[in-house]
Design a protein around this motif. Sequence first.
Motif, PDB file in Angstrom:
ATOM      1  N   SER A 337       0.828  -1.206   0.000  1.00 36.27           N
ATOM      2  CA  SER A 337       0.000   0.000   0.000  1.00 36.27           C
ATOM      3  C   SER A 337       0.863   1.256   0.000  1.00 36.27           C
ATOM      4  N   PHE A 338       1.948   1.212   0.750  1.00 37.64           N
ATOM      5  CA  PHE A 338       2.887   2.345   0.728  1.00 37.64           C
ATOM      6  C   PHE A 338       3.444   2.560  -0.678  1.00 37.64           C
ATOM      7  N   LEU A 339       3.785   1.472  -1.356  1.00 40.70           N
ATOM      8  CA  LEU A 339       4.313   1.595  -2.713  1.00 40.70           C
ATOM      9  C   LEU A 339       3.271   2.164  -3.660  1.00 40.70           C
ATOM     10  N   VAL A 340       2.028   1.728  -3.495  1.00 32.68           N
ATOM     11  CA  VAL A 340       0.939   2.273  -4.321  1.00 32.68           C
ATOM     12  C   VAL A 340       0.833   3.780  -4.109  1.00 32.68           C
ATOM     13  N   LEU A 341       0.914   4.195  -2.844  1.00 33.87           N
ATOM     14  CA  LEU A 341       0.833   5.619  -2.534  1.00 33.87           C
ATOM     15  C   LEU A 341       2.016   6.372  -3.138  1.00 33.87           C
ATOM     16  N   ALA A 342       3.212   5.774  -3.045  1.00 32.98           N
ATOM     17  CA  ALA A 342       4.403   6.429  -3.591  1.00 32.98           C
ATOM     18  C   ALA A 342       4.290   6.594  -5.101  1.00 32.98           C
ATOM     19  N   PHE A 343       3.787   5.568  -5.784  1.00 36.32           N
ATOM     20  CA  PHE A 343       3.626   5.676  -7.237  1.00 36.32           C
ATOM     21  C   PHE A 343       2.496   6.647  -7.569  1.00 36.32           C
ATOM     22  N   ARG A 345       1.857   9.339  -5.944  1.00 37.87           N
ATOM     23  CA  ARG A 345       2.405  10.686  -5.802  1.00 37.87           C
ATOM     24  C   ARG A 345       3.602  10.919  -6.717  1.00 37.87           C
ATOM     25  N   ARG A 346       3.891   9.908  -7.540  1.00 43.34           N
ATOM     26  CA  ARG A 346       4.943  10.009  -8.547  1.00 43.34           C
ATOM     27  C   ARG A 346       6.296  10.305  -7.919  1.00 43.34           C
ATOM     28  N   TRP A 347       6.582   9.615  -6.809  1.00 43.06           N
ATOM     29  CA  TRP A 347       7.911   9.726  -6.230  1.00 43.06           C
ATOM     30  C   TRP A 347       8.920   9.167  -7.215  1.00 43.06           C
ATOM     31  N   HIS A 348      10.127   9.679  -7.138  1.00 43.26           N
ATOM     32  CA  HIS A 348      11.193   9.135  -7.974  1.00 43.26           C
ATOM     33  C   HIS A 348      11.441   7.684  -7.563  1.00 43.26           C
ATOM     34  N   PRO A 349      11.619   6.786  -8.532  1.00 46.10           N
ATOM     35  CA  PRO A 349      11.842   5.374  -8.177  1.00 46.10           C
ATOM     36  C   PRO A 349      13.002   5.174  -7.207  1.00 46.10           C
ATOM     37  N   GLY A 350      14.044   6.003  -7.354  1.00 43.52           N
ATOM     38  CA  GLY A 350      15.164   5.885  -6.423  1.00 43.52           C
ATOM     39  C   GLY A 350      14.758   6.220  -5.004  1.00 43.52           C
ATOM     40  N   MET A 351      13.933   7.255  -4.836  1.00 45.56           N
ATOM     41  CA  MET A 351      13.440   7.633  -3.513  1.00 45.56           C
ATOM     42  C   MET A 351      12.519   6.550  -2.960  1.00 45.56           C
ATOM     43  N   THR A 352      11.636   6.032  -3.828  1.00 45.39           N
ATOM     44  CA  THR A 352      10.722   4.971  -3.391  1.00 45.39           C
ATOM     45  C   THR A 352      11.493   3.728  -2.987  1.00 45.39           C
ATOM     46  N   GLY A 353      12.481   3.354  -3.806  1.00 42.13           N
ATOM     47  CA  GLY A 353      13.292   2.186  -3.483  1.00 42.13           C
ATOM     48  C   GLY A 353      14.062   2.372  -2.183  1.00 42.13           C
ATOM     49  N   SER A 354      14.579   3.576  -1.964  1.00 43.05           N
ATOM     50  CA  SER A 354      15.304   3.853  -0.718  1.00 43.05           C
ATOM     51  C   SER A 354      14.368   3.742   0.477  1.00 43.05           C
ATOM     52  N   ALA A 355      13.155   4.274   0.331  1.00 40.73           N
ATOM     53  CA  ALA A 355      12.179   4.183   1.420  1.00 40.73           C
ATOM     54  C   ALA A 355      11.814   2.726   1.694  1.00 40.73           C
ATOM     55  N   LEU A 356      11.652   1.940   0.619  1.00 41.56           N
ATOM     56  CA  LEU A 356      11.333   0.519   0.791  1.00 41.56           C
ATOM     57  C   LEU A 356      12.500  -0.210   1.452  1.00 41.56           C
ATOM     58  N   LEU A 357      13.723   0.176   1.124  1.00 43.59           N
ATOM     59  CA  LEU A 357      14.889  -0.428   1.765  1.00 43.59           C
ATOM     60  C   LEU A 357      14.898  -0.127   3.261  1.00 43.59           C
ATOM     61  N   VAL A 383       8.449  -9.017   2.577  1.00 43.47           N
ATOM     62  CA  VAL A 383       9.507  -8.202   1.957  1.00 43.47           C
ATOM     63  C   VAL A 383       9.713  -8.592   0.503  1.00 43.47           C
ATOM     64  N   ILE A 384       9.766  -9.891   0.220  1.00 43.58           N
ATOM     65  CA  ILE A 384       9.986 -10.341  -1.157  1.00 43.58           C
ATOM     66  C   ILE A 384       8.836  -9.918  -2.055  1.00 43.58           C
ATOM     67  N   PHE A 385       7.602 -10.060  -1.586  1.00 39.11           N
ATOM     68  CA  PHE A 385       6.463  -9.673  -2.427  1.00 39.11           C
ATOM     69  C   PHE A 385       6.399  -8.158  -2.598  1.00 39.11           C
ATOM     70  N   SER A 386       6.805  -7.418  -1.592  1.00 37.62           N
ATOM     71  CA  SER A 386       6.826  -5.953  -1.729  1.00 37.62           C
ATOM     72  C   SER A 386       7.879  -5.525  -2.735  1.00 37.62           C
ATOM     73  N   TRP A 387       9.061  -6.125  -2.656  1.00 41.74           N
ATOM     74  CA  TRP A 387      10.114  -5.789  -3.620  1.00 41.74           C
ATOM     75  C   TRP A 387       9.738  -6.246  -5.020  1.00 41.74           C
ATOM     76  N   THR A 388       9.031  -7.369  -5.117  1.00 44.11           N
ATOM     77  CA  THR A 388       8.567  -7.819  -6.430  1.00 44.11           C
ATOM     78  C   THR A 388       7.603  -6.805  -7.030  1.00 44.11           C
TER      79      THR A 388
END
Length: 627
Positions: A337-343, A345-357, A383-388
């Motif tokens: 759900s966090f990833l859905v929200l990040a996408f 709001r059109r966060w930069h993928p690098g920022m989204t990936g860093s937040a997920l990390l 974690v694996i399904f979120s990163w997927t």
Amino acid sequence: MLKKFFPFIGSATLRWYTALTLFLVTMMGVELFGLHLLATTESRLGDVYLRRHAPAYQPDPDIVVVDIDDASMLGMQKIAGLWVWKREIHGFLLEALAGFSPRAVVFDISFQERDLAAPKSDAFLSGQIRDFSHAYQQVLLLQESKSIATVAMTELADAFAIRQPGKTNTRLSMQLPLAIEPSAWRLGLVNSLNDADGVVRRYGLYSDIDGWRLPSLPARVVADLGGKLPPGADFQIFWPAQGHKRFAYADLFKTLTEQRPNLSAEDEAKLGKLFHNKIIIIGSSAAGLFDHHLTPLEPGYPGVDILAVALDNLKNGRSIRRVALVWPMVAGVTMISFLVLAFRRRWHPGMTGSALLVLTMGAVYLADQMVEHHWMLPVVTPVIFSWTWFLLAALAGYLRERRTRDRTVSLFGRFLNPEVVRKIVEHGETVESLSGQTRQITVLFSDIRGFTSLSETKTPDEVVKLLNRYFEHQVEVVWRHGGTLDKFIGDCIMAFWGAPVDDPQHASHAVAAAMEMQENLLAFRQELAAEGSDLSDFDVGIGVHTGAAVVGFIGAKRKLDYTAIGDAVNLASRVEGLTKGVARVLVTKETMLACGSADLAFSLRGLFAVKGRAAEVELYEPLRKNS
């Protein structure tokens, strides 16, 4: 509803993201509650936690191990000969230990075969076990086979202390301690529970067969001593880095038998403290007895030590409990759900990936801290399904962006200098973002004079080649001055400045381009004359006007053109039509004023009536100041 979360994407992409989210959430649930394909990975991460916390685990001092190690095998040869020793040896040791009133003595030794050559030896051990009310023996549950005899469970109920019997006709194959009289049996299973990767991480509490709940050896001992067992059929072991206090079998045997008559009262008292009220486990770590297992701490972990740790876990409530699977499911859904929200709001993928990390590291840290409190939180699956989800969504976004960039390059490449196109794409502009804008621009129209007579004196093929050659020269001029090539209208060129790239000096750049196009024309005529072509009538008229216009992509899906429309465009076209007999280049007063302090001079050519306008238009011819 879902459009709310993805307002920036089209319906086809929305359907793809929706399908991805639903699919991965569903598969995560299937994995957690059914498939368990990631169980080994989850367990190995748990091993890391257990190894990290193992040094803080203080083994229970009330559990001691009497170890038949390799040195004891050698040390007992003069007394008992080669292994297997006569059972009276263990009887003598148990008799001596019983004098210190231990809480329990647990034999992790197989007494399966009767000693037919020395039945009194077996009988002596049986008597000692029978006389000591808390002496326990191990049993192995075997796979059923035609070559192995079975025993009726009704005959073993008392030996296993089973209070709720199961089916009366149940028969099982077991490795029973047949050297001991059945009346002395106090039994418990020691079958190891190996995970898929062969690692012993769990210990059974009981095996349920046809309603018969056969207790494991540590569960039987702890239950008899009044301890409380955890729920479930097995438990995960919490491992200590250091083993329990141990005594070498040979040394202890000699001390309690041969040397004991010579011990002082003080030494006898010290010896008594070592075993009084203790749980004593007698087993073997000798390499030749092959009772070693792979554990999270190390390979080759002796079975007697696994039994000691399992007893310690149950006695002191140290076993690891697994968090209900609904919680890792909730964690996975939250992360997605966090990833859905990040996408959204059109966060930069690098920022989204860093937040997920960061979330991943936080989940791992939380799981590690929970182990200290005897809880195991599965984090690998969420974690694996979120990163997927993130990687697939990022890849889809990249491919979508790549298609958009390619489309933008393809479209703008027809109108702009390639370098300008590159800058536009780097700024993330798209067909949609550059459409329907009202901009202040400068529009240029350039039309060929004498084209009709030219067409009459040459073949169509020659005319086309001549026009293409001329246009090639003039388009380069437009691009060199930062202009946008709008279109060719027959023998006319339309271009404008100020869009799609902002240009504060669009008027002066457009006028400079017009003057160079005029010079280019003269050079082109000389070039043709040198080739023997008489094109004295080949001339151009160029009109320039500055004003507001709507710019963007106009057309259908199959045919889009980046163009400008509005009154400013119409006026520039009208001005081009007024150049005949006046000047090759004419600009409006608005353009002249917009040029500001550019290196240009302007000569007033008069007021001209323009179709569609009530007021006359003031036109100027641009000149270079040094001319």
